[in-house]
Design an enzyme around this catalytic site. Structure first.
Site, PDB file in Angstrom:
ATOM      1  N   ILE A  17      -7.190  -4.650   7.605  1.00 45.37           N
ATOM      2  CA  ILE A  17      -8.936  -3.759   6.927  1.00 45.37           C
ATOM      3  C   ILE A  17      -9.142  -4.275   6.296  1.00 45.37           C
ATOM      4  O   ILE A  17     -10.467  -3.980   6.368  1.00 45.37           O
ATOM      5  CB  ILE A  17      -7.549  -2.464   7.178  1.00 45.37           C
ATOM      6  CG1 ILE A  17      -8.676  -1.190   6.875  1.00 45.37           C
ATOM      7  CG2 ILE A  17      -6.836  -2.688   5.014  1.00 45.37           C
ATOM      8  CD1 ILE A  17      -7.678  -0.326   6.266  1.00 45.37           C
ATOM      9  N   TYR A  48       0.768  -1.707  -0.232  1.00 45.41           N
ATOM     10  CA  TYR A  48       0.098  -0.205  -0.273  1.00 45.41           C
ATOM     11  C   TYR A  48       1.095   1.660  -0.206  1.00 45.41           C
ATOM     12  O   TYR A  48       1.691   1.104   0.766  1.00 45.41           O
ATOM     13  CB  TYR A  48      -1.335  -0.395   1.024  1.00 45.41           C
ATOM     14  CG  TYR A  48      -1.877   1.042   1.592  1.00 45.41           C
ATOM     15  CD1 TYR A  48      -1.841   1.641   0.642  1.00 45.41           C
ATOM     16  CD2 TYR A  48      -0.561   1.249   3.189  1.00 45.41           C
ATOM     17  CE1 TYR A  48      -3.253   2.919   1.262  1.00 45.41           C
ATOM     18  CE2 TYR A  48      -2.021   2.893   3.663  1.00 45.41           C
ATOM     19  CZ  TYR A  48      -2.529   3.695   2.417  1.00 45.41           C
ATOM     20  OH  TYR A  48      -2.836   4.427   2.744  1.00 45.41           O
ATOM     21  N   LYS A  84     -13.343  -0.099   5.400  1.00 49.63           N
ATOM     22  CA  LYS A  84     -12.912  -0.703   3.635  1.00 49.63           C
ATOM     23  C   LYS A  84     -14.414  -1.939   3.996  1.00 49.63           C
ATOM     24  O   LYS A  84     -15.339  -1.620   2.782  1.00 49.63           O
ATOM     25  CB  LYS A  84     -11.820  -1.329   4.394  1.00 49.63           C
ATOM     26  CG  LYS A  84     -10.237  -0.516   3.679  1.00 49.63           C
ATOM     27  CD  LYS A  84     -10.365   0.614   2.351  1.00 49.63           C
ATOM     28  CE  LYS A  84      -9.270   1.430   2.997  1.00 49.63           C
ATOM     29  NZ  LYS A  84      -8.767   1.891   1.809  1.00 49.63           N
ATOM     30  N   ASP A 116      -2.124  -5.756   9.090  1.00 50.45           N
ATOM     31  CA  ASP A 116      -2.913  -4.684   8.585  1.00 50.45           C
ATOM     32  C   ASP A 116      -4.535  -5.731   8.190  1.00 50.45           C
ATOM     33  O   ASP A 116      -3.885  -6.256   7.138  1.00 50.45           O
ATOM     34  CB  ASP A 116      -2.502  -3.734   8.000  1.00 50.45           C
ATOM     35  CG  ASP A 116      -3.675  -2.858   7.823  1.00 50.45           C
ATOM     36  OD1 ASP A 116      -5.030  -2.987   8.062  1.00 50.45           O
ATOM     37  OD2 ASP A 116      -3.094  -1.890   7.241  1.00 50.45           O
TER      38      ASP A 116
HETATM   39  C1  LIG Z   1      -3.350  -1.325   4.072  1.00 51.17           C
HETATM   40  C2  LIG Z   1      -4.408  -0.296   4.120  1.00 51.17           C
HETATM   41  N1  LIG Z   1      -3.940  -0.453   5.753  1.00 51.17           N
HETATM   42  C3  LIG Z   1      -4.102   1.744   6.037  1.00 51.17           C
HETATM   43  C4  LIG Z   1      -5.489   2.386   5.676  1.00 51.17           C
HETATM   44  C5  LIG Z   1      -5.571   3.226   5.875  1.00 51.17           C
HETATM   45  O1  LIG Z   1      -6.952   3.163   5.630  1.00 51.17           O
HETATM   46  P1  LIG Z   1      -7.493   4.302   6.896  1.00 51.17           P
HETATM   47  O2  LIG Z   1      -8.906   5.305   6.286  1.00 51.17           O
HETATM   48  O3  LIG Z   1      -8.281   3.299   8.409  1.00 51.17           O
HETATM   49  O4  LIG Z   1      -6.687   5.132   7.560  1.00 51.17           O
HETATM   50  C6  LIG Z   1      -5.408   2.066   3.981  1.00 51.17           C
HETATM   51  C7  LIG Z   1      -6.533   2.570   2.899  1.00 51.17           C
HETATM   52  O5  LIG Z   1      -6.576   2.655   1.759  1.00 51.17           O
HETATM   53  C8  LIG Z   1      -4.681   0.322   3.463  1.00 51.17           C
HETATM   54  O6  LIG Z   1      -5.097  -0.080   2.341  1.00 51.17           O
END
Ligand SMILES: Cc1ncc(COP(=O)(O)O)c(C=O)c1O
Length: 475
Positions: A232, A145, A272, A230
């Site tokens: 997410i 990312y 997400k 992570d």
């Molecule tokens: C792997 C990953 N981590 C963190 C984030 C950041 O997310 P947040 O909106 O919760 O700060 C993203 C956003 O695209 C992501 O893809």
């Protein structure tokens, strides 16, 4: 400049990458079905807009949660003053239950080990602050990312050393890639403090396999370093193989009572899975008491507002809502994913097999004029300015092989995705025709006949043919 700090003026934020530049270009000329039908379609933003209606229906049926009432009585004053940075207990309980539900209840979360943060962005940075000193390193599998360059490095001074993964095995993490990254860090005189993965992966859209998780757990165990996962995108897994959280893998290896347990940390957010990046709701889950204590203090730099916590505690406590949402959202993601994959296939473009996320990892290597990142950049610009699609080049994700792009599918309507696919198809048809023309031209040229069509002309021609009802862009 000289009046500002080094941090503010240095460029280690990584925000000058094509990933962010594409967003800026999109902002200058955004596609709109009515106002700007020839504008740029945003396919570089990992947003999930597919299941808003489910949340909207819930809010309609639960007006108290939205209007800050409890049993019909306003709790506005209570929420306005609330400032305990441990968070609203009801919200934390609801969030850990939701996190377990996404993991099919194979993992349970203890609220006392959960620290609330304003999204995953501060969660990742806070973990860096807690686990590493400036000049120490974390290993990250590539592609990764693009925001991590900013989130992990910029303010903390922590370095990222890439674990180079390759298309030859579907970008899986291998023992040799891990060892090579560790050696590379040593060569650079960087002390390795841990490995950070995203599971499911952004940008690959794949879940980390059980073998990879075991490999990672053994690696961090042996090197006595940390492992951050992570997660997410954990609620976006729409196809088999399913999702395995790193916590489940550690538990299954019976390592719960060993020191590695306290070196495994999970990051989560509702940006997400629920599609709520604007609400800023994230969390760190750690088995290390000191990390939890320090991160809780640091969380005062980025708390979740009390009204957001209140609304989400009510929504996530409704089990009927959560179970329906999780299933339905995955179904919709699968439909979109399949639409993108088959549309691209129809244009002769393949994708890495994926089962999660809000994007596909698209293989455009055959469209490069040479196997270089310069050629990747040229193709990206062509797609951005001529095809009018903002996609993210692999280079911005630190991919080591030119020609891969991340393409998002859940931040637009079905009609817009269809139009984007039509544009791709037209681009490929025009490029192929152009290629054929150039071959003929070369043949004719060698016979002494010059042909008059330039590549640029033939490409711009189709761009303006694509829309059925064209209007000039408004800006
Ligand atoms: C792997 C990953 N981590 C963190 C984030 C950041 O997310 P947040 O909106 O919760 O700060 C993203 C956003 O695209 C992501 O893809």
């Amino acid at each position: 400049m000289k009046f500002l700090s080094t941090k503010a003026t240095c460029n280690s934020h990584g925000q000058d990458s094509s990933y962010f530049l594409g967003w800026q270009e999109y902002e200058k000329n955004p596609y709109d079905e009515v106002k700007n039908p020839t504008g740029i379609i945003q396919m570089g933003l990992a947003e999930n807009q597919l299941s808003f209606d489910i949340m909207e229906s819930w809010m309609k049926a639960n007006p108290d949660a939205v209007s800050l009432k409890r049993d019909g009585e306003s709790i506005f004053r209570e929420l306005a003053l609330f400032q305990d940075y441990h968070g609203l207990p009801a919200f934390k309980n609801a969030l850990v239950d939701f996190m377990s539900e996404i993991r099919e209840n194979k993992v349970s979360f203890d609220v006392d080990k959960l620290v609330l943060t304003a999204g995953s962005t501060p969660a990742n940075e806070t973990l860096m602050f807690c686990l590493a000193n400036p000049g120490e390193a974390f290993l990250l599998p590539t592609p990764y990312y693009p925001g991590f360059d900013r989130d992990l490095k910029w303010r903390t001074g922590v370095e990222i050393v890439p674990i180079h993964c390759s298309s030859s095995n579907g970008f899986e993490i291998t023992q040799s890639a891990l060892e090579a990254a560790y050696l590379e860090a040593n060569k650079l005189n960087l002390k390795v403090k841990g490995v950070l993965i995203t599971n499911p992966s952004n940008p690959l859209g794949t879940t980390t396999t059980r073998d990879e998780l075991n490999l990672l757990i053994n690696f961090v165990n042996e090197k006595k370093i940390h492992l951050i996962s992570d997660e997410i995108y954990s609620g976006t897994v729409f196809d088999s193989p399913g999702f395995t959280s790193v916590l489940e893998a550690v538990k299954d290896k019976n390592l719960e009572d060993t020191d590695v347990w306290s070196r495994v940390h999970v990051v989560y957010s509702l940006s997400k899975d629920l599609g709520l990046p604007g609400f800023r709701i994230g969390a760190i889950y750690s088995n290390d008491e000191m990390v939890v204590a320090a991160a809780t203090k640091m969380s005062s730099f980025g708390l979740i507002s009390s009204q957001t916590q209140y609304l989400l505690s009510a929504m996530l406590s409704d089990k009927k809502f959560t179970s329906n949402y999780i299933v339905e959202n995955k179904k919709r993601l699968q439909v979109r994913h399949d639409m993108l994959v088959s549309g691209l296939q129809n244009a002769g473009i393949g994708c890495l097999n994926s089962n999660a996320g809000l994007f596909c990892w698209v293989d455009m290597r055959h469209l490069l004029t040479s196997n270089t990142f310069e050629a990747e950049m040229d193709l990206w610009k062509k797609v951005l300015y001529e095809v009018k699609l903002n996609i993210s080049p692999g280079a911005s994700c630190h991919c080591t092989e030119p020609g891969w792009f991340r393409v998002c599918f859940a931040n637009m309507s079905e009609e817009t995705l269809n139009l984007a696919l039509q544009r791709v198809k037209a681009f490929i048809v025009a490029s192929t025709a152009d290629q054929n023309r150039r071959t003929t031209h070369r043949r004719h040229h060698s016979m002494g006949h010059a042909m008059g069509h330039s590549r640029r002309m033939s490409l711009s021609k189709w761009v303006f043919q694509i829309s059925a009802h064209e209007h000039e862009p408004e800006r």
